[in-house]
Design a protein around this motif. Structure first.
Motif, PDB file in Angstrom:
ATOM      1  N   ASN B 345      75.646 -16.974  53.196  1.00  0.00           N
ATOM      2  CA  ASN B 345      76.616 -16.007  53.700  1.00  0.00           C
ATOM      3  C   ASN B 345      77.892 -16.028  52.875  1.00  0.00           C
ATOM      4  N   HIS B 346      78.384 -17.248  52.570  1.00  0.00           N
ATOM      5  CA  HIS B 346      79.612 -17.310  51.798  1.00  0.00           C
ATOM      6  C   HIS B 346      79.399 -16.794  50.386  1.00  0.00           C
ATOM      7  N   ALA B 400      78.254 -11.652  58.645  1.00  0.00           N
ATOM      8  CA  ALA B 400      77.537 -12.874  58.296  1.00  0.00           C
ATOM      9  C   ALA B 400      78.338 -14.127  58.648  1.00  0.00           C
ATOM     10  N   GLY B 401      79.676 -14.063  58.453  1.00  0.00           N
ATOM     11  CA  GLY B 401      80.495 -15.242  58.681  1.00  0.00           C
ATOM     12  C   GLY B 401      80.435 -15.752  60.109  1.00  0.00           C
ATOM     13  N   PHE B 402      80.215 -14.821  61.049  1.00  0.00           N
ATOM     14  CA  PHE B 402      80.153 -15.216  62.457  1.00  0.00           C
ATOM     15  C   PHE B 402      78.958 -16.129  62.725  1.00  0.00           C
ATOM     16  N   ILE B 403      77.821 -15.783  62.085  1.00  0.00           N
ATOM     17  CA  ILE B 403      76.592 -16.559  62.301  1.00  0.00           C
ATOM     18  C   ILE B 403      76.822 -18.020  61.910  1.00  0.00           C
ATOM     19  N   SER B 404      77.422 -18.226  60.718  1.00  0.00           N
ATOM     20  CA  SER B 404      77.635 -19.596  60.252  1.00  0.00           C
ATOM     21  C   SER B 404      78.547 -20.343  61.208  1.00  0.00           C
ATOM     22  N   ILE B 473      76.953  -7.252  56.498  1.00  0.00           N
ATOM     23  CA  ILE B 473      76.689  -6.754  57.839  1.00  0.00           C
ATOM     24  C   ILE B 473      75.256  -7.078  58.243  1.00  0.00           C
ATOM     25  N   TYR B 474      74.326  -6.841  57.301  1.00  0.00           N
ATOM     26  CA  TYR B 474      72.909  -7.068  57.609  1.00  0.00           C
ATOM     27  C   TYR B 474      72.673  -8.524  58.019  1.00  0.00           C
ATOM     28  N   LEU B 475      73.246  -9.464  57.243  1.00  0.00           N
ATOM     29  CA  LEU B 475      73.043 -10.887  57.538  1.00  0.00           C
ATOM     30  C   LEU B 475      73.731 -11.296  58.832  1.00  0.00           C
ATOM     31  N   GLY B 476      74.679 -10.473  59.284  1.00  0.00           N
ATOM     32  CA  GLY B 476      75.337 -10.766  60.549  1.00  0.00           C
ATOM     33  C   GLY B 476      74.548 -10.279  61.743  1.00  0.00           C
ATOM     34  N   THR B 479      69.206 -12.147  61.584  1.00  0.00           N
ATOM     35  CA  THR B 479      69.259 -13.498  61.021  1.00  0.00           C
ATOM     36  C   THR B 479      67.868 -14.061  60.793  1.00  0.00           C
ATOM     37  N   ARG B 480      66.855 -13.201  60.836  1.00  0.00           N
ATOM     38  CA  ARG B 480      65.498 -13.737  60.679  1.00  0.00           C
ATOM     39  C   ARG B 480      65.328 -14.423  59.338  1.00  0.00           C
ATOM     40  N   VAL B 481      65.847 -13.781  58.264  1.00  0.00           N
ATOM     41  CA  VAL B 481      65.664 -14.362  56.938  1.00  0.00           C
ATOM     42  C   VAL B 481      66.563 -15.583  56.787  1.00  0.00           C
ATOM     43  N   SER B 482      67.879 -15.383  56.986  1.00  0.00           N
ATOM     44  CA  SER B 482      68.831 -16.436  56.639  1.00  0.00           C
ATOM     45  C   SER B 482      68.755 -17.621  57.580  1.00  0.00           C
ATOM     46  N   ALA B 483      69.019 -17.393  58.871  1.00  0.00           N
ATOM     47  CA  ALA B 483      69.182 -18.527  59.781  1.00  0.00           C
ATOM     48  C   ALA B 483      67.873 -19.256  60.026  1.00  0.00           C
ATOM     49  N   GLU B 484      66.756 -18.533  60.027  1.00  0.00           N
ATOM     50  CA  GLU B 484      65.498 -19.230  60.316  1.00  0.00           C
ATOM     51  C   GLU B 484      65.089 -20.136  59.173  1.00  0.00           C
TER      52      GLU B 484
END
Lengths: 121, 498
Positions: B345-346, B400-404, B473-476, B479-484
């Motif tokens: 995300n960063h 995205a930053g919110f997820i992290s 925005i998409y990564l926020g 989150t299937r790709v990033s967070a999983e």
């Protein structure tokens, strides 16, 4: 007595540590950019000793397979340090090249004079 | 394709390496750019295939360099974690490349443009090499490849301070790399191995009280790698390097270099030493926790008072790295997931912000906040992307930053460190102020005379900026790709502990 013997038997480490700290001290304490690089080189070189010295086994020969020899020195540290030497040379060369450019831009290689010209960055 | 497939792990390193060689021979910058584009996209394709393969099988892929067996030869080892890092590094590179042509043509002399691309590709080679290799000494070699080429990239900046910044980074970076070699040397003396997995298994059979050389190795490795990732008190080289490097180099470094160093820290702490050693015998976690919080607050505060927008974002990077190391210090599932997902995300957000500033530099020649007055009307799309990704840095829900930050806060609560959640919020509020200063200048001030006629950057620069903003925005949201992937990487790291 045992302490003294321990000291003497580990003299290679003592030399390594001395060079390491001396090099790092020059990097930190000197304001001259060339001298800083000299210190950096000394610091890097001390690491070569750290690797090479333990690779030597007393009474060991070069690692050549021959029935006459039973004890070999470890060749791997030498190979690693050859790579590290190349890296060290490249770093020093790049550092010196940068100092040449700094001298062209500022007319000096003393850190305090450069900061006086351009403000602390 | 069938013939190449077994060699997939080595391709992300080989393609940019040969690309760098070839692009050095071109005289024209455009030709070298074409080579860099092809090589970056090639490396990206290989990395993404690797990630897909690792995710499909769930097993790490091992590749023996030259067919030499493991403890003797160099092994390339790809698991979920480094496949993810490979993906994010090449993602930033792949999106950056179309942007690079105009920006480099504008900022760098015609006769050295080919060298610039050559150095960029070498730097990419080094970063991907650090990520993919399973050999501790090989990491050092790649570390120096990427560092040396990075010093050159920084020295190519327009201002004469760029050379000074490059020199200062060279001194600090070399000390960091040498600390790393000392640490590896001590580990080698104790275990007799350089393969990361092999070192880990040999250390595992050691008694619970770890000997002094191993603790010294841990200390040297930690300090060395933390110099590279610009952990708070060791970050002094970073703001100048980012501020005076050419825009494209800044985007690339901000997006990738520190992330790869964080990956290395994760690998050392969890795969080599195992959290049990590194966090019980020495108070590494406590130290890391304090320094991370200091980074989050003090670096954010420095960013608030910074007049140069590029330096401001550089301080913001130091603060964001604080979030990442905070998750490592927490060392639980949620905290680590937050750290790993924040790598991606960063990288996306900071690359977008620096690209937007690069577009401002392209039009105005500088990026002081006072110069950016009224740009919201002159460069609406660029500044809109800046605001969107700026919201991501602040951590607004939906970005995205919110997820992290969510995962980090969860991790802190699981540990019972609830004041940390408060500190995360304070740091986010500081981000509101420094991002807000740019927004205030761009939207609420009248354009100055010099930027009254400014317009949007060329399409080849604008599209990558908008793509990264959309990705924020998409990564926020999805989150299937990033967070999983991050969660499974965190699980693997924690599962490998002794």
């Amino acid at each position: 007595m045992t302490l003294v013997r321990e000291f003497i038997s580990h003299y290679n480490y003592l030399i390594t540590i001395f060079l390491m700290i001396a090099g790092l001290y020059i990097v930190i304490a000197s304001g001259n950019m060339i001298k800083k690089l000299v210190g950096l080189s000394l610091f890097q070189t001390s690491v070569y000793l750290l690797y090479i010295a333990p690779g030597k086994i007393v009474g060991g020969t070069a690692p050549i397979i021959d029935p006459a020899f039973k004890v070999y020195s470890n060749p791997l540290p030498h190979v690693l340090i050859l790579t590290a030497i190349v890296v060290g040379v490249a770093t020093l060369a790049l550092g010196l090249a940068l100092v040449v450019r700094i001298h062209e831009a500022y007319g000096t290689i003393e850190e305090d004079e450069i900061f006086a010209k351009d403000g602390e960055i | 394709m069938k013939a190449i497939e077994p060699h997939l792990p080595v391709l992300p390193v080989l393609i940019p390496l040969f690309g760098a060689l070839i692009s050095a021979f071109f005289r024209r910058g455009t030709m070298a750019w074409g080579m860099a584009l092809v090589a970056t996209w090639g490396a990206a394709a290989a990395s993404w295939l690797l990630l897909a393969k690792v995710l499909a099988t769930g097993q790490p892929i091992s590749y023996l360099m030259g067919g030499w067996a493991v403890p003797w030869g160099i092994e390339y080892r790809v698991d979920v974690l480094n496949a993810f890092v490979l993906m994010l590094v090449t993602l930033v590179g792949a999106i950056l490349m179309p942007y690079a042509r105009k920006s480099v043509a504008h900022e760098i002399d015609q006769h050295v443009q080919a060298w610039f691309y050559s150095m960029y590709l070498l730097s990419l080679t080094g970063l991907l090499g650090i990520t993919v290799t399973g050999d501790a000494f090989n990491v050092f070699v790649f570390l120096e490849i990427s560092s040396l080429s990075t010093y050159v990239l920084i020295a190519m900046g327009r201002h004469r301070r760029a050379v000074l910044a490059a020199y200062q980074y060279l001194i600090v970076g070399t000390i960091g790399a040498t600390f790393y070699v000392i640490g590896i040397g001590l580990l080698y003396l104790v275990t007799g191995s350089l393969n990361i997995a092999d070192i880990a298994s040999r250390l595992g059979s050691a008694p619970p009280e770890f000997s002094r050389p191993i603790l010294a190795a841990l200390a040297f490795l930690t300090v060395g790698v933390c110099l590279k990732l610009a952990l708070f008190p060791l970050h002094v080289w970073l703001p100048n390097a980012y501020a005076y490097a050419p825009s494209v180099a800044t985007v690339f470094l901000a997006g990738t270099a520190t992330k790869v160093a964080v990956y290395l820290l994760l690998r050392l702490f969890f795969s080599v030493f195992g959290v049990a050693i590194s966090f019980k015998t020495l108070p590494v976690a406590q130290l890391l926790l304090v320094l991370s919080v200091a980074a989050m607050l003090i670096a954010s505060l420095s960013a608030v008072f910074e007049e140069n927008a590029e330096r401001m974002l550089a301080y913001s990077s130091v603060a964001q790295i604080g979030y990442i190391t905070l998750g490592i210090a927490l060392a639980n599932q949620s905290g680590l997931t937050g750290s790993i997902v924040h790598l991606l995300n960063h990288a996306v957000m900071k690359a977008a912000l620096f690209m937007a500033l690069g577009a401002v530099v392209y039009r105005l020649g500088a990026a002081r906040i006072s110069d950016m007055a009224g740009l919201g009307r002159r460069m609406p799309l660029t500044m809109a992307a800046f605001v969107l990704t700026g919201l991501g840095i602040i951590g607004v829900p939906g970005t995205a930053g919110f997820i992290s930050k969510w995962y980090l806060a969860l991790g802190a609560l699981e540990k019972g460190y609830w004041p940390l959640v408060f500190l995360i919020v304070v740091s986010s509020l500081l981000a509101v102020i420094y991002i807000g200063r740019v927004v205030e200048a761009a939207y609420f001030r009248e354009p100055t005379e010099s930027n009254a006629k400014t317009k949007e950057p060329p399409l080849s620069m604008l599209v990558p900026i908008l793509a990264l903003a959309a990705l924020t925005i998409y990564l926020g949201i999805d989150t299937r790709v990033s967070a999983e992937i991050a969660a499974s990487a965190a699980k693997m790291l924690l599962g490998g502990l002794k």
